[in-house]
Design a protein around this motif. Structure first.
Motif, PDB file in Angstrom:
ATOM      1  N   ASP A  27      58.482  57.417  58.409  1.00  0.00           N
ATOM      2  CA  ASP A  27      59.654  57.898  57.682  1.00  0.00           C
ATOM      3  C   ASP A  27      59.696  57.438  56.232  1.00  0.00           C
ATOM      4  N   ILE A  28      58.676  56.718  55.786  1.00  0.00           N
ATOM      5  CA  ILE A  28      58.666  56.258  54.392  1.00  0.00           C
ATOM      6  C   ILE A  28      58.388  57.434  53.476  1.00  0.00           C
ATOM      7  N   LYS A  29      59.193  57.583  52.459  1.00  0.00           N
ATOM      8  CA  LYS A  29      59.054  58.704  51.541  1.00  0.00           C
ATOM      9  C   LYS A  29      58.428  58.234  50.229  1.00  0.00           C
ATOM     10  N   ALA A  30      57.696  59.131  49.593  1.00  0.00           N
ATOM     11  CA  ALA A  30      57.113  58.867  48.283  1.00  0.00           C
ATOM     12  C   ALA A  30      57.052  60.187  47.526  1.00  0.00           C
ATOM     13  N   ASP A  31      57.093  60.139  46.223  1.00  0.00           N
ATOM     14  CA  ASP A  31      57.140  61.372  45.436  1.00  0.00           C
ATOM     15  C   ASP A  31      55.977  61.459  44.455  1.00  0.00           C
ATOM     16  N   ASP A  32      54.902  60.683  44.705  1.00  0.00           N
ATOM     17  CA  ASP A  32      53.770  60.688  43.782  1.00  0.00           C
ATOM     18  C   ASP A  32      52.519  61.239  44.443  1.00  0.00           C
ATOM     19  N   PHE A  33      52.677  62.280  45.254  1.00  0.00           N
ATOM     20  CA  PHE A  33      51.551  62.878  45.957  1.00  0.00           C
ATOM     21  C   PHE A  33      50.490  63.318  44.947  1.00  0.00           C
ATOM     22  N   GLY A  34      49.244  62.914  45.200  1.00  0.00           N
ATOM     23  CA  GLY A  34      48.138  63.311  44.339  1.00  0.00           C
ATOM     24  C   GLY A  34      47.844  62.365  43.198  1.00  0.00           C
ATOM     25  N   ALA A  35      48.658  61.339  43.010  1.00  0.00           N
ATOM     26  CA  ALA A  35      48.409  60.381  41.929  1.00  0.00           C
ATOM     27  C   ALA A  35      47.144  59.580  42.236  1.00  0.00           C
ATOM     28  N   LEU A  36      46.220  59.548  41.293  1.00  0.00           N
ATOM     29  CA  LEU A  36      44.948  58.855  41.477  1.00  0.00           C
ATOM     30  C   LEU A  36      44.837  57.704  40.481  1.00  0.00           C
ATOM     31  N   HIS A  37      44.559  56.526  40.999  1.00  0.00           N
ATOM     32  CA  HIS A  37      44.330  55.353  40.165  1.00  0.00           C
ATOM     33  C   HIS A  37      42.947  54.802  40.492  1.00  0.00           C
ATOM     34  N   ALA A  38      42.214  54.409  39.464  1.00  0.00           N
ATOM     35  CA  ALA A  38      40.861  53.915  39.686  1.00  0.00           C
ATOM     36  C   ALA A  38      40.506  52.868  38.632  1.00  0.00           C
ATOM     37  N   SER A  39      39.489  52.091  38.954  1.00  0.00           N
ATOM     38  CA  SER A  39      38.995  51.101  38.004  1.00  0.00           C
ATOM     39  C   SER A  39      37.510  50.891  38.236  1.00  0.00           C
ATOM     40  N   VAL A  40      36.825  50.504  37.175  1.00  0.00           N
ATOM     41  CA  VAL A  40      35.415  50.121  37.276  1.00  0.00           C
ATOM     42  C   VAL A  40      35.288  48.713  36.720  1.00  0.00           C
ATOM     43  N   ALA A  41      34.447  47.911  37.354  1.00  0.00           N
ATOM     44  CA  ALA A  41      34.269  46.523  36.931  1.00  0.00           C
ATOM     45  C   ALA A  41      32.789  46.177  36.937  1.00  0.00           C
ATOM     46  N   ALA A  42      32.390  45.361  35.973  1.00  0.00           N
ATOM     47  CA  ALA A  42      31.024  44.846  35.901  1.00  0.00           C
ATOM     48  C   ALA A  42      31.117  43.334  35.721  1.00  0.00           C
ATOM     49  N   GLU A  43      30.411  42.589  36.570  1.00  0.00           N
ATOM     50  CA  GLU A  43      30.478  41.135  36.535  1.00  0.00           C
ATOM     51  C   GLU A  43      29.083  40.525  36.585  1.00  0.00           C
ATOM     52  N   VAL A  44      28.960  39.343  35.996  1.00  0.00           N
ATOM     53  CA  VAL A  44      27.795  38.492  36.212  1.00  0.00           C
ATOM     54  C   VAL A  44      28.300  37.251  36.939  1.00  0.00           C
ATOM     55  N   ALA A  45      27.476  36.699  37.820  1.00  0.00           N
ATOM     56  CA  ALA A  45      27.890  35.560  38.627  1.00  0.00           C
ATOM     57  C   ALA A  45      26.760  34.549  38.718  1.00  0.00           C
ATOM     58  N   SER A  46      27.148  33.287  38.837  1.00  0.00           N
ATOM     59  CA  SER A  46      26.154  32.219  38.950  1.00  0.00           C
ATOM     60  C   SER A  46      25.517  32.167  40.327  1.00  0.00           C
ATOM     61  N   ALA A  47      26.157  32.793  41.314  1.00  0.00           N
ATOM     62  CA  ALA A  47      25.659  32.812  42.687  1.00  0.00           C
ATOM     63  C   ALA A  47      26.257  34.025  43.386  1.00  0.00           C
ATOM     64  N   TYR A  48      25.703  34.347  44.558  1.00  0.00           N
ATOM     65  CA  TYR A  48      26.181  35.495  45.315  1.00  0.00           C
ATOM     66  C   TYR A  48      26.761  35.021  46.640  1.00  0.00           C
ATOM     67  N   ARG A  49      28.054  35.254  46.810  1.00  0.00           N
ATOM     68  CA  ARG A  49      28.743  34.912  48.045  1.00  0.00           C
ATOM     69  C   ARG A  49      29.096  36.196  48.773  1.00  0.00           C
ATOM     70  N   SER A  50      28.500  36.413  49.948  1.00  0.00           N
ATOM     71  CA  SER A  50      28.803  37.565  50.777  1.00  0.00           C
ATOM     72  C   SER A  50      29.987  37.246  51.673  1.00  0.00           C
ATOM     73  N   THR A  51      30.959  38.152  51.740  1.00  0.00           N
ATOM     74  CA  THR A  51      32.110  37.927  52.605  1.00  0.00           C
ATOM     75  C   THR A  51      31.682  37.763  54.066  1.00  0.00           C
ATOM     76  N   SER A  52      30.662  38.504  54.470  1.00  0.00           N
ATOM     77  CA  SER A  52      30.249  38.481  55.870  1.00  0.00           C
ATOM     78  C   SER A  52      29.274  37.365  56.205  1.00  0.00           C
ATOM     79  N   SER A  53      28.546  36.853  55.236  1.00  0.00           N
ATOM     80  CA  SER A  53      27.479  35.903  55.546  1.00  0.00           C
ATOM     81  C   SER A  53      27.492  34.642  54.693  1.00  0.00           C
TER      82      SER A  53
END
Length: 282
Positions: A27-53
């Protein structure tokens, strides 16, 4: 034809829980049907941490990420991401190439429920996929259901992210986290955070060489924590610089012993991870 889900009790309960929340959000109503939000990111890191491993590299890497969110109005929303990683070194040449050696992404359907003033519960679920085409002799079918739930409030935000792979083998993990945004100015926001990751016995065994000896938490064990602070500085209306400093710590005793006996150069029980990048919103 009759379909029968063969997941364990925890997974079946999770599916029922998500279905109940879906009905509650109808029953939640919203009036922004079709609104698209996006982002692009580029990072350098000292190490790689995997969420799964956990920690998989202690040499510099680079990542690129695309995030998007599409409003469906009163029907909820669609969201997803695409991610790729490259190495700045050739230390793992026997396992994978250097550039774009791993990619992953997800597409999830979600909805939100306002609970009280300033509090909001969002839930999304959908397929996750991993395309490790840069690995030597890698299995290309790597996918499974991915569920994300977040409780946002003016004080703290809590979340959990559950991933259960179906291919190439059945295994799962759940990341639990807490964070707090602190606005130091109109442009600078600090976010201290803490996250811990639970692995089922199959994920744990693949990562640390054997199943956990004391799998007393729903058939698995908490493996490691990732604790730190993230800073986001808006340098323009749609452009931000993002920096993160954190510690990755293995907390399971059996896992710590396995890491100490490993000959891999990245086998570390306690290791700092620093990331620096730029993010553009459009």
């Amino acid at each position: 034809m009759r379909f029968r889900y063969k997941g364990n009790t925890c997974q079946r309960g999770l599916i029922a829980y998500v279905c109940i929340l879906t009905l509650a959000a109808a029953d939640i109503k919203a009036d922004d049907f079709g609104a698209l939000h996006a982002s692009v990111a580029a990072e350098v890191a000292s190490a790689y941490r995997s969420t799964s491993s956990g920690l998989l590299d202690t040499r510099p890497v680079a990542t690129q990420t695309l995030n998007w969110h599409l409003s469906l109005g009163e029907y909820g929303y669609l969201e997803g991401y695409a991610w790729a990683i490259s190495a700045f070194h050739n230390m793992q040449r026997e396992s994978h190439r250097v550039l774009f050696y791993d990619t992953e992404g997800a597409i999830r359907y979600g909805f939100g429920i306002p609970l009280a003033e300033g509090m909001f519960l969002s839930t999304s679920a959908g397929p996750y996929f991993d395309l490790p085409f840069g690995y030597r002799n890698a299995h290309m079918k790597c996918w499974g259901p991915y569920v994300v739930q977040r409780l946002a409030s003016p004080w703290l935000s809590l979340y959990w992210k559950g991933l259960w792979l179906v291919e190439p083998a059945r295994r799962g993990r759940v990341a639990f986290g807490i964070e707090k945004k602190v606005a130091l100015s109109d442009r600078l926001v600090l976010t201290p955070f803490a996250e811990t990751v639970w692995m089922d016995k199959r994920r744990f065994g693949r990562r640390y060489g054997s199943e956990p000896e004391k799998a007393d938490m729903l058939g698995g064990s908490f493996a490691y924590t990732f604790i730190g602070v993230k800073a986001k500085w808006a340098i323009g209306e749609d452009l931000s610089i993002v920096a993160t400093a954190a510690m990755c710590d293995v907390i399971n005793n059996q896992a710590r012993k396995a890491v100490r006996h490993s000959n891999a150069y990245y086998a570390k029980n306690d290791w700092p991870v620093v990331r620096l990048g730029i993010e553009y919103f459009f």
